[in-house]
Design a protein around this motif. Structure first.
Motif, PDB file in Angstrom:
ATOM      1  N   VAL A  76       0.854  -1.194   0.000  1.00 18.94           N
ATOM      2  CA  VAL A  76       0.000   0.000   0.000  1.00 18.94           C
ATOM      3  C   VAL A  76       0.886   1.239   0.000  1.00 18.94           C
ATOM      4  O   VAL A  76       1.908   1.277   0.686  1.00 18.94           O
ATOM      5  CB  VAL A  76      -0.920   0.030   1.247  1.00 18.94           C
ATOM      6  N   ALA A  77       0.464   2.245  -0.755  1.00 14.53           N
ATOM      7  CA  ALA A  77       1.052   3.586  -0.650  1.00 14.53           C
ATOM      8  C   ALA A  77      -0.096   4.545  -0.348  1.00 14.53           C
ATOM      9  O   ALA A  77      -0.934   4.810  -1.218  1.00 14.53           O
ATOM     10  CB  ALA A  77       1.774   3.976  -1.931  1.00 14.53           C
ATOM     11  N   ALA A  78      -0.166   5.015   0.889  1.00 15.25           N
ATOM     12  CA  ALA A  78      -1.247   5.882   1.351  1.00 15.25           C
ATOM     13  C   ALA A  78      -0.712   7.306   1.461  1.00 15.25           C
ATOM     14  O   ALA A  78       0.028   7.627   2.390  1.00 15.25           O
ATOM     15  CB  ALA A  78      -1.786   5.390   2.694  1.00 15.25           C
ATOM     16  N   LEU A  79      -1.089   8.150   0.522  1.00 16.84           N
ATOM     17  CA  LEU A  79      -0.510   9.480   0.389  1.00 16.84           C
ATOM     18  C   LEU A  79      -1.508  10.542   0.847  1.00 16.84           C
ATOM     19  O   LEU A  79      -2.624  10.627   0.335  1.00 16.84           O
ATOM     20  CB  LEU A  79      -0.108   9.730  -1.077  1.00 16.84           C
ATOM     21  N   SER A  80      -1.114  11.339   1.813  1.00 16.21           N
ATOM     22  CA  SER A  80      -1.945  12.413   2.353  1.00 16.21           C
ATOM     23  C   SER A  80      -3.291  11.888   2.826  1.00 16.21           C
ATOM     24  O   SER A  80      -4.328  12.503   2.589  1.00 16.21           O
ATOM     25  CB  SER A  80      -2.153  13.512   1.312  1.00 16.21           C
ATOM     26  N   GLY A  81      -3.275  10.790   3.496  1.00 14.97           N
ATOM     27  CA  GLY A  81      -4.515  10.187   3.943  1.00 14.97           C
ATOM     28  C   GLY A  81      -4.671  10.237   5.449  1.00 14.97           C
ATOM     29  O   GLY A  81      -4.027  11.017   6.142  1.00 14.97           O
ATOM     30  N   TRP A  82      -5.549   9.384   5.941  1.00 12.82           N
ATOM     31  CA  TRP A  82      -5.792   9.315   7.375  1.00 12.82           C
ATOM     32  C   TRP A  82      -5.704   7.869   7.831  1.00 12.82           C
ATOM     33  O   TRP A  82      -6.002   6.939   7.084  1.00 12.82           O
ATOM     34  CB  TRP A  82      -7.156   9.895   7.734  1.00 12.82           C
ATOM     35  N   ALA A  83      -5.286   7.703   9.077  1.00 13.80           N
ATOM     36  CA  ALA A  83      -5.381   6.414   9.743  1.00 13.80           C
ATOM     37  C   ALA A  83      -6.423   6.477  10.842  1.00 13.80           C
ATOM     38  O   ALA A  83      -7.000   5.460  11.215  1.00 13.80           O
ATOM     39  CB  ALA A  83      -4.025   6.005  10.326  1.00 13.80           C
ATOM     40  N   ASP A  84      -6.662   7.685  11.367  1.00 15.71           N
ATOM     41  CA  ASP A  84      -7.679   7.897  12.398  1.00 15.71           C
ATOM     42  C   ASP A  84      -8.506   9.105  11.976  1.00 15.71           C
ATOM     43  O   ASP A  84      -8.057  10.243  12.076  1.00 15.71           O
ATOM     44  CB  ASP A  84      -7.021   8.135  13.755  1.00 15.71           C
ATOM     45  N   LEU A  85      -9.720   8.845  11.503  1.00 12.21           N
ATOM     46  CA  LEU A  85     -10.550   9.919  10.953  1.00 12.21           C
ATOM     47  C   LEU A  85     -10.972  10.922  12.023  1.00 12.21           C
ATOM     48  O   LEU A  85     -10.993  12.129  11.790  1.00 12.21           O
ATOM     49  CB  LEU A  85     -11.784   9.311  10.276  1.00 12.21           C
ATOM     50  N   ILE A  86     -11.285  10.430  13.219  1.00 16.53           N
ATOM     51  CA  ILE A  86     -11.714  11.324  14.296  1.00 16.53           C
ATOM     52  C   ILE A  86     -10.560  12.190  14.773  1.00 16.53           C
ATOM     53  O   ILE A  86     -10.715  13.391  15.007  1.00 16.53           O
ATOM     54  CB  ILE A  86     -12.307  10.511  15.459  1.00 16.53           C
ATOM     55  N   ASP A  87      -9.382  11.606  14.912  1.00 19.26           N
ATOM     56  CA  ASP A  87      -8.222  12.373  15.350  1.00 19.26           C
ATOM     57  C   ASP A  87      -7.764  13.352  14.281  1.00 19.26           C
ATOM     58  O   ASP A  87      -6.947  14.234  14.549  1.00 19.26           O
ATOM     59  CB  ASP A  87      -7.078  11.427  15.725  1.00 19.26           C
ATOM     60  N   SER A  88      -8.282  13.223  13.075  1.00 20.40           N
ATOM     61  CA  SER A  88      -7.932  14.143  12.001  1.00 20.40           C
ATOM     62  C   SER A  88      -8.805  15.387  12.016  1.00 20.40           C
ATOM     63  O   SER A  88      -8.301  16.511  12.040  1.00 20.40           O
ATOM     64  CB  SER A  88      -8.058  13.444  10.644  1.00 20.40           C
ATOM     65  N   ILE A  89     -10.124  15.218  12.000  1.00 17.33           N
ATOM     66  CA  ILE A  89     -11.009  16.382  11.856  1.00 17.33           C
ATOM     67  C   ILE A  89     -11.757  16.721  13.144  1.00 17.33           C
ATOM     68  O   ILE A  89     -12.556  17.647  13.167  1.00 17.33           O
ATOM     69  CB  ILE A  89     -12.015  16.172  10.716  1.00 17.33           C
ATOM     70  N   TYR A  90     -11.447  15.975  14.235  1.00 16.41           N
ATOM     71  CA  TYR A  90     -12.083  16.248  15.520  1.00 16.41           C
ATOM     72  C   TYR A  90     -11.064  16.095  16.647  1.00 16.41           C
ATOM     73  O   TYR A  90     -11.391  15.663  17.737  1.00 16.41           O
ATOM     74  CB  TYR A  90     -13.274  15.293  15.712  1.00 16.41           C
ATOM     75  N   SER A  91      -9.834  16.476  16.372  1.00 15.95           N
ATOM     76  CA  SER A  91      -8.788  16.332  17.385  1.00 15.95           C
ATOM     77  C   SER A  91      -9.064  17.269  18.544  1.00 15.95           C
ATOM     78  O   SER A  91      -9.592  18.375  18.377  1.00 15.95           O
ATOM     79  CB  SER A  91      -7.411  16.626  16.789  1.00 15.95           C
ATOM     80  N   GLY A  92      -8.693  16.838  19.746  1.00  8.37           N
ATOM     81  CA  GLY A  92      -8.964  17.643  20.928  1.00  8.37           C
ATOM     82  C   GLY A  92     -10.436  17.893  21.152  1.00  8.37           C
ATOM     83  O   GLY A  92     -10.810  18.896  21.767  1.00  8.37           O
ATOM     84  N   ARG A  93     -11.293  17.001  20.651  1.00 11.53           N
ATOM     85  CA  ARG A  93     -12.753  17.156  20.735  1.00 11.53           C
ATOM     86  C   ARG A  93     -13.201  18.492  20.141  1.00 11.53           C
ATOM     87  O   ARG A  93     -14.185  19.095  20.587  1.00 11.53           O
ATOM     88  CB  ARG A  93     -13.263  17.022  22.182  1.00 11.53           C
ATOM     89  N   THR A  94     -12.494  18.943  19.122  1.00  4.91           N
ATOM     90  CA  THR A  94     -12.772  20.245  18.517  1.00  4.91           C
ATOM     91  C   THR A  94     -13.020  20.069  17.027  1.00  4.91           C
ATOM     92  O   THR A  94     -12.225  19.434  16.325  1.00  4.91           O
ATOM     93  CB  THR A  94     -11.590  21.204  18.729  1.00  4.91           C
ATOM     94  N   GLN A  95     -14.089  20.654  16.529  1.00  8.47           N
ATOM     95  CA  GLN A  95     -14.384  20.563  15.105  1.00  8.47           C
ATOM     96  C   GLN A  95     -13.383  21.366  14.287  1.00  8.47           C
ATOM     97  O   GLN A  95     -13.173  22.545  14.551  1.00  8.47           O
ATOM     98  CB  GLN A  95     -15.798  21.092  14.814  1.00  8.47           C
ATOM     99  N   HIS A  96     -12.780  20.730  13.303  1.00  7.71           N
ATOM    100  CA  HIS A  96     -11.952  21.443  12.335  1.00  7.71           C
ATOM    101  C   HIS A  96     -12.904  21.928  11.237  1.00  7.71           C
ATOM    102  O   HIS A  96     -13.047  21.300  10.190  1.00  7.71           O
ATOM    103  CB  HIS A  96     -10.874  20.515  11.779  1.00  7.71           C
ATOM    104  N   VAL A  97     -13.536  23.051  11.488  1.00  3.43           N
ATOM    105  CA  VAL A  97     -14.699  23.429  10.686  1.00  3.43           C
ATOM    106  C   VAL A  97     -14.335  23.823   9.257  1.00  3.43           C
ATOM    107  O   VAL A  97     -15.099  23.551   8.325  1.00  3.43           O
ATOM    108  CB  VAL A  97     -15.507  24.561  11.366  1.00  3.43           C
ATOM    109  N   GLN A  98     -13.187  24.471   9.049  1.00  2.00           N
ATOM    110  CA  GLN A  98     -12.819  24.820   7.681  1.00  2.00           C
ATOM    111  C   GLN A  98     -12.571  23.562   6.856  1.00  2.00           C
ATOM    112  O   GLN A  98     -13.017  23.455   5.706  1.00  2.00           O
ATOM    113  CB  GLN A  98     -11.593  25.730   7.664  1.00  2.00           C
ATOM    114  N   ALA A  99     -11.869  22.598   7.425  1.00  2.00           N
ATOM    115  CA  ALA A  99     -11.615  21.346   6.718  1.00  2.00           C
ATOM    116  C   ALA A  99     -12.929  20.626   6.432  1.00  2.00           C
ATOM    117  O   ALA A  99     -13.155  20.116   5.325  1.00  2.00           O
ATOM    118  CB  ALA A  99     -10.685  20.459   7.539  1.00  2.00           C
ATOM    119  N   GLY A 100     -13.812  20.578   7.442  1.00  2.00           N
ATOM    120  CA  GLY A 100     -15.092  19.929   7.244  1.00  2.00           C
ATOM    121  C   GLY A 100     -15.921  20.608   6.168  1.00  2.00           C
ATOM    122  O   GLY A 100     -16.580  19.947   5.356  1.00  2.00           O
TER     123      GLY A 100
END
Length: 492
Positions: free
Chosen positions: A166-190
């Motif tokens: 596998v070659a996983a480029l600019s991806g995620w392994a943990d979706l929640i830790d990506s756009i909801y890290s620190g229990r905070t919405q990454h609203v621009q990304a979303g």
């Protein structure tokens, strides 16, 4: 919000990085070379859903010879021609390449599943089709993708043991830790993801509800959202990946505002099979972007070498190189490490004493930048977001600074902030920033991260340990490091 006492922990040897997400290269349509046979086909995915795909085969292929197979799911919001330039190169080097538009986007059927069970089942159906309709070798199968395609590739490899690399480029392994890290919405990304899917795809009712709950800070639905995200995270299936043992290469960018590098680095440490981690300057998918137009690109070059080694058995030495490769934001060269923990092997603690009270819900002027734009400027011109540290209003921002450093300092890996917060309400959000401050007080952003708390007792102190987003940055001699904490940032 009152009386935080801060202590910043930074690392002095090491680094981390991030990459780009789907949707940043809309309109991409590389020109195919005539040397290879290119076919546009329909493939029946899970439940019979039609997946629009293209197949690129090596020049002169007559069906009598078997070739390694590479399957490339498209990025979020991008059409099936996304990888055509790289597919041509890979076919030229002896691969059959099948790229397909994931369900719910463009001309493929179905609704967007966000790398759910239907998407991973689709990947297996595409492999089935390729084995039945091309000269693909069933013993040598790999998957690769950028952003959304990277996430699907990792998940498919965990569930289909036929995938050997596998070659996983600019991806995620943990979706929640990506756009909801620190229990905070990454609203621009979303908002970018949401908007791109509304324009180029068809959201399911479930996905629409997830986005709505995300924006609304609906705590009654928080656990439901987390569970939904965990099912779509390769980190949840690391045991299966370690059991089947595919060779996993991951690449990302330090400033990825969609999938921050921390979650990739954490996942990398848990893998036990052949693995490689590459981190470079940039934002979501910008490090791979030039390769999609057929231009020379380090990420795609190493992707080809990775597959050559683990699908063809070519002794090209990539398996003997240090597996963690980093390019700092402030220099042009690479740094290599035997593992992720060696990146931050030398740790330095900076005590930032003093107590301060800050008022909330006003943007102090310390910000993480603008999704995509800010980190791209840092990648191209070494121009990260800036703030005048002396002019930050202390009513709305807490500021601590180190002494001037007589020699250059190397910040590598993950800076950690430890603080005690005494809140005036039971819920709140703080954002921490690390700045490189020059002689005139102008601070260049080194890293940042948000943190949201709930169900705290007003007036009762509680501890916060916050990992800032991993990075690799050199602080010049004569400069200081500064920590700033405020409560509003347009990114979050």
């Amino acid at each position: 919000m009152g009386h935080p006492r801060k202590a910043l922990r930074t690392t002095t040897v090491g680094a981390v990085s991030a990459t780009l997400i789907a949707g940043s290269a809309l309109g991409l349509a590389p020109t195919a070379q005539a040397a290879n046979a290119v076919r546009f086909v329909d493939i029946a995915g899970d439940g019979g859903t039609v997946l629009k795909a293209n197949v690129v085969t090596p020049a002169g292929s007559d069906g009598t010879r078997r070739y390694p197979l590479l399957v490339l799911p498209t990025s979020w919001g991008l059409p099936q021609v996304e990888y055509l330039a790289e597919a041509q190169k890979l076919a030229n080097s002896g691969y059959i390449v099948v790229s397909y538009n994931v369900r719910g986007f463009w001309q493929s059927g179905g609704e967007i599943d966000v790398a759910g069970p239907a998407d991973t089942a689709d990947a297996s159906k595409v492999i089935d089709w390729a084995l039945a309709n091309t000269s693909a070798d069933a013993q040598h199968i790999g998957m690769a993708g950028v952003s959304y395609g990277a996430g699907i590739s990792l998940l498919a490899a965990a569930k289909d043991k036929r995938v050997k690399a596998v070659a996983a480029l600019s991806g995620w392994a943990d979706l929640i830790d990506s756009i909801y890290s620190g229990r905070t919405q990454h609203v621009q990304a979303g908002a970018v993801l949401d908007g791109a899917s509304l324009v180029t795809g068809r959201q399911s009712a479930e996905v629409r509800q997830i986005f709505d709950n995300f924006y609304a800070s609906n705590l009654s639905k928080e656990q439901e959202m987390i569970d939904w995200g965990k099912k779509r995270s390769a980190a949840t299936y690391v045991a299966q990946l370690n059991q089947t043992g595919p060779a996993v290469m991951m690449a990302n960018a330090w400033g990825d505002t969609v999938f921050a590098p921390n979650q990739y680095a954490d996942f990398y440490e848990k893998l036990t099979g052949p693995k490689r981690l590459e981190l470079r300057p940039g934002d979501h998918a910008t490090a791979e972007l030039t390769g999609l137009f057929g231009l020379p690109n380090d990420v795609w070059t190493d992707t080809g070498r990775w597959f050559d080694r683990y699908l063809k058995g070519v002794d090209n030495g990539i398996d003997r190189e240090e597996p963690v490769r980093l390019k700092p934001r402030s220099t042009g060269g690479y740094e290599d490490y035997p593992d992720w923990k060696s990146v931050s092997a030398n740790r330095k603690k900076i005590a930032l004493s003093g107590t301060t009270t800050i008022h909330t819900n006003v943007d102090s002027g310390a910000d993480g930048g603008i999704v995509f734009l800010s980190s791209i400027l840092d990648q191209i011109a070494q121009a990260p977001p800036v703030a005048s540290i002396p002019l930050l209003p202390r009513r709305w921002a807490a500021v601590w600074q180190s002494e001037k450093y007589p020699t250059a300092q190397r910040v590598r890996g993950t800076a950690k902030l430890h603080t005690t917060v005494t809140p005036t309400k039971e819920s709140g959000t703080l954002v921490a920033y690390l700045y490189d401050v020059g002689p005139l007080g102008l601070g260049k952003l080194v890293s940042n991260a948000p943190y949201t708390f709930h169900a705290q007792t007003p007036g009762k102190p509680f501890g916060v340990d916050l990992d800032l987003f991993s990075t690799a940055y050199d602080v010049p001699a004569g400069h200081r490091l500064a920590v700033v904490v405020d409560t509003v940032d347009p990114l979050y």
